[in-house]
Design a protein around this motif. Sequence first.
Motif, mmCIF file in Angstrom:
data_model
loop_
_atom_site.group_PDB
_atom_site.id
_atom_site.type_symbol
_atom_site.label_atom_id
_atom_site.label_comp_id
_atom_site.label_asym_id
_atom_site.label_seq_id
_atom_site.Cartn_x
_atom_site.Cartn_y
_atom_site.Cartn_z
ATOM 1 N N LEU A 68 52.072 67.514 26.563
ATOM 2 C CA LEU A 68 53.441 67.725 26.918
ATOM 3 C C LEU A 68 53.862 69.293 26.826
ATOM 4 C CD1 LEU A 68 55.043 64.897 24.656
ATOM 5 C CD2 LEU A 68 55.352 65.473 27.114
ATOM 6 N N ALA A 69 53.176 69.775 26.089
ATOM 7 C CA ALA A 69 53.229 71.308 25.815
ATOM 8 C C ALA A 69 52.464 72.042 26.942
ATOM 9 C CB ALA A 69 52.446 72.054 24.597
ATOM 10 N N GLY A 70 51.853 71.381 27.939
ATOM 11 C CA GLY A 70 51.081 72.052 28.943
ATOM 12 C C GLY A 70 49.876 72.758 28.609
ATOM 13 N N LEU A 71 49.206 72.622 27.327
ATOM 14 C CA LEU A 71 47.983 72.968 26.975
ATOM 15 C C LEU A 71 46.797 72.288 27.580
ATOM 16 C CD1 LEU A 71 48.902 74.256 23.148
ATOM 17 C CD2 LEU A 71 48.657 75.534 25.474
ATOM 18 N N VAL A 72 46.870 71.016 27.723
ATOM 19 C CA VAL A 72 45.833 70.101 28.146
ATOM 20 C C VAL A 72 46.446 69.420 29.471
ATOM 21 C CG1 VAL A 72 44.666 68.043 27.629
ATOM 22 C CG2 VAL A 72 44.711 70.049 26.098
ATOM 23 N N ARG A 73 45.607 69.265 30.366
ATOM 24 C CA ARG A 73 46.201 68.236 31.438
ATOM 25 C C ARG A 73 45.187 67.021 31.556
ATOM 26 N NH1 ARG A 73 46.513 71.458 36.738
ATOM 27 N NH2 ARG A 73 46.891 69.481 37.307
ATOM 28 N N SER A 74 45.397 65.901 32.337
ATOM 29 C CA SER A 74 44.532 64.949 32.756
ATOM 30 C C SER A 74 44.314 64.329 33.989
ATOM 31 C CB SER A 74 44.947 63.767 31.690
ATOM 32 O OG SER A 74 46.013 63.225 32.154
ATOM 33 N N ARG A 75 43.467 63.808 34.328
ATOM 34 C CA ARG A 75 43.493 63.017 35.605
ATOM 35 C C ARG A 75 42.805 61.587 35.600
ATOM 36 N NH1 ARG A 75 39.220 66.194 36.264
ATOM 37 N NH2 ARG A 75 37.221 64.832 36.677
ATOM 38 N N VAL A 82 40.808 61.416 32.223
ATOM 39 C CA VAL A 82 39.943 62.592 31.661
ATOM 40 C C VAL A 82 40.816 63.734 31.439
ATOM 41 C CG1 VAL A 82 38.101 63.913 32.680
ATOM 42 C CG2 VAL A 82 38.080 61.742 33.202
ATOM 43 N N TYR A 83 40.690 64.342 30.354
ATOM 44 C CA TYR A 83 41.312 65.408 29.787
ATOM 45 C C TYR A 83 40.807 66.877 29.939
ATOM 46 C CZ TYR A 83 44.178 61.797 27.868
ATOM 47 O OH TYR A 83 45.172 60.886 27.850
ATOM 48 N N PHE A 84 41.329 67.736 30.091
ATOM 49 C CA PHE A 84 40.694 68.968 30.487
ATOM 50 C C PHE A 84 41.701 70.139 30.287
ATOM 51 C CE2 PHE A 84 42.391 67.414 34.398
ATOM 52 C CZ PHE A 84 43.047 68.397 34.936
ATOM 53 N N VAL A 85 41.193 71.313 30.008
ATOM 54 C CA VAL A 85 42.150 72.539 29.791
ATOM 55 C C VAL A 85 41.899 73.498 31.371
ATOM 56 C CG1 VAL A 85 42.710 74.593 28.602
ATOM 57 C CG2 VAL A 85 41.692 72.798 27.302
ATOM 58 N N ASP A 86 42.777 73.721 31.828
ATOM 59 C CA ASP A 86 42.930 74.217 33.115
ATOM 60 C C ASP A 86 43.231 75.670 33.343
ATOM 61 O OD1 ASP A 86 45.254 73.566 33.702
ATOM 62 O OD2 ASP A 86 44.846 72.910 35.660
ATOM 63 N N ASP A 87 43.690 76.061 32.127
ATOM 64 C CA ASP A 87 44.314 77.265 31.995
ATOM 65 C C ASP A 87 43.242 78.394 31.286
ATOM 66 O OD1 ASP A 87 45.790 79.679 31.116
ATOM 67 O OD2 ASP A 87 47.652 78.715 30.607
ATOM 68 N N SER A 88 42.957 79.267 32.020
ATOM 69 C CA SER A 88 41.672 80.161 31.528
ATOM 70 C C SER A 88 42.237 81.101 30.249
ATOM 71 C CB SER A 88 41.111 80.863 32.901
ATOM 72 O OG SER A 88 42.153 81.791 33.245
ATOM 73 N N ASP A 89 43.484 81.411 30.274
ATOM 74 C CA ASP A 89 44.009 82.102 29.284
ATOM 75 C C ASP A 89 43.997 81.437 27.934
ATOM 76 O OD1 ASP A 89 44.446 84.399 30.906
ATOM 77 O OD2 ASP A 89 46.516 83.596 31.394
ATOM 78 N N VAL A 90 44.362 80.017 28.068
ATOM 79 C CA VAL A 90 44.469 79.143 26.754
ATOM 80 C C VAL A 90 42.942 79.098 26.351
ATOM 81 C CG1 VAL A 90 44.494 76.818 25.922
ATOM 82 C CG2 VAL A 90 46.290 77.841 27.454
#
Length: 119
Positions: A68-75, A82-90
């Motif tokens: 919900l915070a946009g720190l993690v995404r899923s597909r 499957v969960y992942f972090v796609d923000d290289s800054d995070v």
Amino acid sequence: MTADVGGFGDPPAEVLAEAAAAFGLLASSARLHIVWVLSQGESDVTGLAERVGGALPAVSQHLTKLKLAGLVRSRREGRRQVYFVDDSDVVTVVRLMVGQLTDRAAHTPGPRRISDVGV
């Protein structure tokens, strides 16, 4: 007054509030551990629960908040999420903070910790 964020000026209040909210979510050691694991590669909730040592429902709740915070995404992959972090800054922020504290712990005698400061 706001100025160039890359320089020494102050960022807008909204940006500071958003950053504080993101850091607030990462203030949970369980959520930080989840983001740390996901910064190394994607995983489903079962794999995350095994890796971080948490109960499946608790890890799922943490993932919901992080998502919900946009720190993690899923597909969706078939029947699993499957969960992942796609923000290289995070990824950079988490790896930098955890890496620095790991190095500090390895080279500092005694129990000096940030958590002892009492913020």
